[in-house]
Design an enzyme around this catalytic site. Structure first.
Site, mmCIF file in Angstrom:
data_model
loop_
_atom_site.group_PDB
_atom_site.id
_atom_site.type_symbol
_atom_site.label_atom_id
_atom_site.label_comp_id
_atom_site.label_asym_id
_atom_site.label_seq_id
_atom_site.Cartn_x
_atom_site.Cartn_y
_atom_site.Cartn_z
ATOM 1 N N TYR A 188 -22.928 -2.336 -20.774
ATOM 2 C CA TYR A 188 -21.799 -2.689 -19.653
ATOM 3 C C TYR A 188 -21.035 -3.865 -20.108
ATOM 4 O O TYR A 188 -19.743 -4.011 -20.070
ATOM 5 C CB TYR A 188 -22.646 -3.120 -18.511
ATOM 6 C CG TYR A 188 -21.773 -3.933 -17.422
ATOM 7 C CD1 TYR A 188 -20.682 -3.348 -17.030
ATOM 8 C CD2 TYR A 188 -22.068 -5.182 -17.167
ATOM 9 C CE1 TYR A 188 -19.953 -4.358 -15.871
ATOM 10 C CE2 TYR A 188 -21.488 -6.074 -16.295
ATOM 11 C CZ TYR A 188 -20.394 -5.452 -15.693
ATOM 12 O OH TYR A 188 -19.477 -6.301 -14.844
ATOM 13 N N TYR A 211 -9.782 -9.202 -6.559
ATOM 14 C CA TYR A 211 -9.411 -7.952 -6.365
ATOM 15 C C TYR A 211 -9.013 -7.384 -5.067
ATOM 16 O O TYR A 211 -9.809 -7.574 -4.327
ATOM 17 C CB TYR A 211 -10.801 -6.987 -6.798
ATOM 18 C CG TYR A 211 -10.942 -6.841 -8.208
ATOM 19 C CD1 TYR A 211 -9.960 -6.536 -9.290
ATOM 20 C CD2 TYR A 211 -12.362 -6.863 -8.603
ATOM 21 C CE1 TYR A 211 -10.416 -6.527 -10.352
ATOM 22 C CE2 TYR A 211 -12.789 -6.954 -10.152
ATOM 23 C CZ TYR A 211 -11.666 -6.552 -11.102
ATOM 24 O OH TYR A 211 -12.130 -6.652 -12.300
ATOM 25 N N ARG A 230 -15.830 4.920 -18.461
ATOM 26 C CA ARG A 230 -16.699 4.304 -19.483
ATOM 27 C C ARG A 230 -17.758 4.979 -19.701
ATOM 28 O O ARG A 230 -18.817 4.936 -19.024
ATOM 29 C CB ARG A 230 -17.160 2.862 -19.022
ATOM 30 C CG ARG A 230 -15.956 2.057 -18.662
ATOM 31 C CD ARG A 230 -16.284 0.732 -18.424
ATOM 32 N NE ARG A 230 -15.076 -0.210 -17.796
ATOM 33 C CZ ARG A 230 -15.123 -1.097 -16.880
ATOM 34 N NH1 ARG A 230 -16.471 -1.774 -16.756
ATOM 35 N NH2 ARG A 230 -14.280 -1.795 -16.533
ATOM 36 N N HIS A 262 -7.871 -6.386 -20.380
ATOM 37 C CA HIS A 262 -9.178 -6.458 -19.694
ATOM 38 C C HIS A 262 -10.135 -6.102 -20.672
ATOM 39 O O HIS A 262 -11.269 -5.535 -20.613
ATOM 40 C CB HIS A 262 -9.276 -5.087 -18.599
ATOM 41 C CG HIS A 262 -9.990 -5.433 -17.407
ATOM 42 N ND1 HIS A 262 -9.502 -6.016 -16.198
ATOM 43 C CD2 HIS A 262 -11.418 -5.702 -17.271
ATOM 44 C CE1 HIS A 262 -10.340 -6.046 -15.309
ATOM 45 N NE2 HIS A 262 -11.667 -5.896 -15.982
ATOM 46 N N ASP A 319 -5.929 -13.174 -23.084
ATOM 47 C CA ASP A 319 -7.372 -12.767 -23.312
ATOM 48 C C ASP A 319 -7.436 -11.367 -23.971
ATOM 49 O O ASP A 319 -6.342 -10.743 -24.096
ATOM 50 C CB ASP A 319 -8.256 -12.934 -22.044
ATOM 51 C CG ASP A 319 -8.054 -11.723 -21.057
ATOM 52 O OD1 ASP A 319 -7.442 -10.734 -21.526
ATOM 53 O OD2 ASP A 319 -8.668 -12.131 -19.786
ATOM 54 N N SER A 320 -8.582 -11.126 -24.372
ATOM 55 C CA SER A 320 -8.938 -9.757 -24.715
ATOM 56 C C SER A 320 -9.186 -9.728 -26.674
ATOM 57 O O SER A 320 -8.219 -9.550 -27.251
ATOM 58 C CB SER A 320 -7.823 -8.483 -24.540
ATOM 59 O OG SER A 320 -7.812 -8.439 -23.109
ATOM 60 N N GLY A 321 -10.013 -9.980 -26.812
ATOM 61 C CA GLY A 321 -10.719 -9.814 -28.211
ATOM 62 C C GLY A 321 -10.871 -11.128 -29.115
ATOM 63 O O GLY A 321 -11.068 -11.040 -30.339
ATOM 64 N N ARG A 381 -12.415 -13.957 -30.644
ATOM 65 C CA ARG A 381 -13.860 -14.356 -30.983
ATOM 66 C C ARG A 381 -14.085 -15.531 -31.920
ATOM 67 O O ARG A 381 -15.220 -16.043 -32.344
ATOM 68 C CB ARG A 381 -14.476 -13.128 -31.977
ATOM 69 C CG ARG A 381 -14.509 -11.740 -30.864
ATOM 70 C CD ARG A 381 -15.553 -11.872 -29.878
ATOM 71 N NE ARG A 381 -15.440 -10.506 -29.275
ATOM 72 C CZ ARG A 381 -14.865 -10.388 -28.049
ATOM 73 N NH1 ARG A 381 -13.944 -11.264 -27.730
ATOM 74 N NH2 ARG A 381 -14.856 -9.529 -27.336
HETATM 75 C C1 FNR Z 1 -14.709 -8.121 -17.357
HETATM 76 N N1 FNR Z 1 -13.345 -8.342 -17.013
HETATM 77 C C2 FNR Z 1 -13.063 -8.452 -15.506
HETATM 78 N N2 FNR Z 1 -11.832 -9.181 -15.154
HETATM 79 C C3 FNR Z 1 -11.468 -9.144 -13.978
HETATM 80 O O1 FNR Z 1 -10.532 -9.727 -13.655
HETATM 81 N N3 FNR Z 1 -12.436 -9.107 -12.908
HETATM 82 C C4 FNR Z 1 -13.789 -8.720 -13.241
HETATM 83 O O2 FNR Z 1 -14.696 -8.872 -12.160
HETATM 84 C C5 FNR Z 1 -13.976 -8.504 -14.563
HETATM 85 N N4 FNR Z 1 -15.212 -7.936 -15.009
HETATM 86 C C6 FNR Z 1 -15.779 -8.134 -16.234
HETATM 87 C C7 FNR Z 1 -17.050 -8.016 -16.613
HETATM 88 C C8 FNR Z 1 -17.541 -7.786 -17.961
HETATM 89 C C9 FNR Z 1 -18.829 -7.757 -18.477
HETATM 90 C C10 FNR Z 1 -16.477 -8.048 -18.986
HETATM 91 C C11 FNR Z 1 -16.885 -8.116 -20.468
HETATM 92 C C12 FNR Z 1 -15.233 -8.098 -18.742
HETATM 93 C C13 FNR Z 1 -12.546 -8.827 -17.947
HETATM 94 C C14 FNR Z 1 -12.161 -10.237 -18.461
HETATM 95 O O3 FNR Z 1 -11.846 -10.857 -17.364
HETATM 96 C C15 FNR Z 1 -11.488 -10.305 -19.791
HETATM 97 O O4 FNR Z 1 -10.218 -9.706 -19.410
HETATM 98 C C16 FNR Z 1 -11.980 -9.716 -21.006
HETATM 99 O O5 FNR Z 1 -13.393 -9.565 -20.927
HETATM 100 C C17 FNR Z 1 -11.293 -10.253 -22.209
HETATM 101 O O6 FNR Z 1 -11.769 -9.617 -23.369
HETATM 102 P P1 FNR Z 1 -12.945 -10.114 -24.263
HETATM 103 O O7 FNR Z 1 -12.935 -11.733 -24.382
HETATM 104 O O8 FNR Z 1 -14.175 -9.587 -23.809
HETATM 105 O O9 FNR Z 1 -12.763 -9.398 -25.501
#
Ligand code: FNR
Length: 395
Positions: A25, A129, A164, A278, A308-310, A312
């Site tokens: 997850y 949300y 997913r 996301h 955000d996104s990726g 590390r």
């Molecule tokens: C998320 N993300 C997310 N975004 C959001 O706006 N509300 C949420 O509840 C969640 N839940 C969530 C759960 C998990 C387990 C992950 C990994 C991600 C997305 C999160 O805010 C963000 O955009 C991404 O995780 C960024 O990418 P990286 O840093 O994980 O690569």
């Protein structure tokens, strides 16, 4: 925790600690994982052009966002059901960020009342949300404001649930429905089973979605009408405008990737945009945040863009800032840390970024993140004709 030398080490530790379904997850993405993989490739496609022999004896990575100064340009992105990764997970993340002086965004899909999180970390940002229903949005805004939260982040890229496959194969869903795969996975991870699952049930009962609306939602094992994703698909800019007129704090929209949307957000008084796909968990095959960023920065000058996104590595953060981001968020890196060692693990993730950014600034020849620009970057594989100008672009 000190033997985790990189985010990758924290990921390995999290994989060992969590049941496979929960690790899936956190780490997984949607459909063919095109976006998830592209997010990494986008950072790797840039190279630094360093400038030594400038004085970098004193370095600063402080950043001001919405009236507050943070110690580093990296915050914790909103993530739902963090409690599955560690006992009292929301609070552990909130505390780790607060002690580090870095931003923390509480997810709408969290299981700790936002009032308690805001007490632990008074700088908490709240991510919503929202359904396209102002009768639901209004009272929620009042609740968030009453808790003293000053930054509202509205996520707009989860109109409906994405596909997913790993979650379906692993028996994972939200709401969580106990099934043999899930139970077997739990039994294979006794430390998690006792230290998190049993402990949570004994200390707090079955976690509930506490923060979707103005009132407490249902337990995470049951779908409750109006709780999860209800009515979100109908949401438009109209609701963002409506919120802007009523919300006095900072308002951010999370999940935009188009320059024209950055302009739209700016024109209606939104205070910042989270440039995000996301983390590759929603529409598969989207443009990466990093590739979308320069056009957005150009189109909406002055609008704080948080990417955000990726991310590390500290170098990823520097690349994002050089291409126009004001700050960044990390999702999985913090969650891996949380799963590995609770608050200390999340703190370790944040500390790793801070240390890498500091070292990388020195090696790049840039004393302050405010001075980062595309002048420090070139595309990977490009032969340079002058400083950062590719040979092929010479007249
Ligand atoms: C998320 N993300 C997310 N975004 C959001 O706006 N509300 C949420 O509840 C969640 N839940 C969530 C759960 C998990 C387990 C992950 C990994 C991600 C997305 C999160 O805010 C963000 O955009 C991404 O995780 C960024 O990418 P990286 O840093 O994980 O690569």
């Amino acid at each position: 925790m000190n033997n985790a030398l990189s985010i990758r080490d924290l990921e390995t530790a999290a994989r060992k600690r969590l049941p496979a379904s929960i690790f899936g997850y956190v780490s997984g993405g949607s459909e063919d994982l095109l976006t998830l993989r592209a997010n990494r490739a986008a950072f790797d496609a840039w190279r630094f052009v360093p400038r030594p022999l400038v004085n970098v004896a004193k370095r600063s990575q402080k950043v001001e966002l919405f009236g507050k100064t943070y110690s580093a340009p990296v915050g914790i992105a909103p993530m739902g059901v963090a409690t599955l990764c560690h006992f009292d997970g929301d609070v552990a993340l909130a505390r780790a960020a607060h002690e580090a002086g870095q931003p923390y965004v509480l997810s709408a899909a969290s299981t700790t009342p936002l009032e308690r999180v805001a007490q632990v970390n008074p700088d908490t940002w709240y991510q919503a949300y929202l359904p396209a229903d102002t009768a639901v949005i209004g009272p929620l805004l009042e609740r968030v404001a009453a808790a003293g939260i000053g930054v509202l982040v509205v996520t707009v890229d989860v109109q409906i649930a994405s596909m997913r496959e790993n979650e379906i194969r692993n028996g994972f869903s939200i709401p969580l429905r106990p099934n043999p795969t899930l139970i077997m996975g739990g039994l294979l991870r006794p430390r998690w089973l006792l230290g998190n699952f049993v402990r949570t049930l004994l200390a707090q009962g079955v976690p509930h979605f506490e923060n979707f609306t103005a009132t407490r939602g249902g337990p995470i094992i049951r779908a409750t009408p109006g709780d999860h994703r209800a009515g979100r698909a109908a949401m438009t800019w109209e609701e963002i405008r409506w919120i802007r007129e009523r919300w006095n704090g900072a308002l951010l929209v999370k999940g935009l990737l188009r320059a024209s949307d950055a302009v739209m957000a700016q024109s209606i008084g939104v205070d910042g945009v989270v440039v995000s796909n996301h983390g590759g968990r929603q529409l598969d095959g989207t443009v990466t945040s990093l590739d979308a960023l320069p056009a957005m920065a150009l189109a909406a000058p002055g609008l704080p863009l948080i990417l955000d996104s990726g991310i590390r590595r500290g170098t990823d953060v520097l690349k994002a800032l050089a291409l126009g981001a004001h700050a960044t968020l990390v999702g999985r890196p913090a969650m891996y840390g949380l799963a590995a060692a609770g608050q200390a693990g999340a703190a370790q993730a944040l500390a790793l970024f801070k240390r890498e950014i500091d070292v990388d600034l020195a090696l790049l020849g840039c004393a302050d993140i405010a001075q980062l620009s595309t002048d420090f970057l070139c595309r990977a594989g490009e032969v340079l004709a002058a400083d950062n100008i590719p040979l092929k672009e010479l007249p």
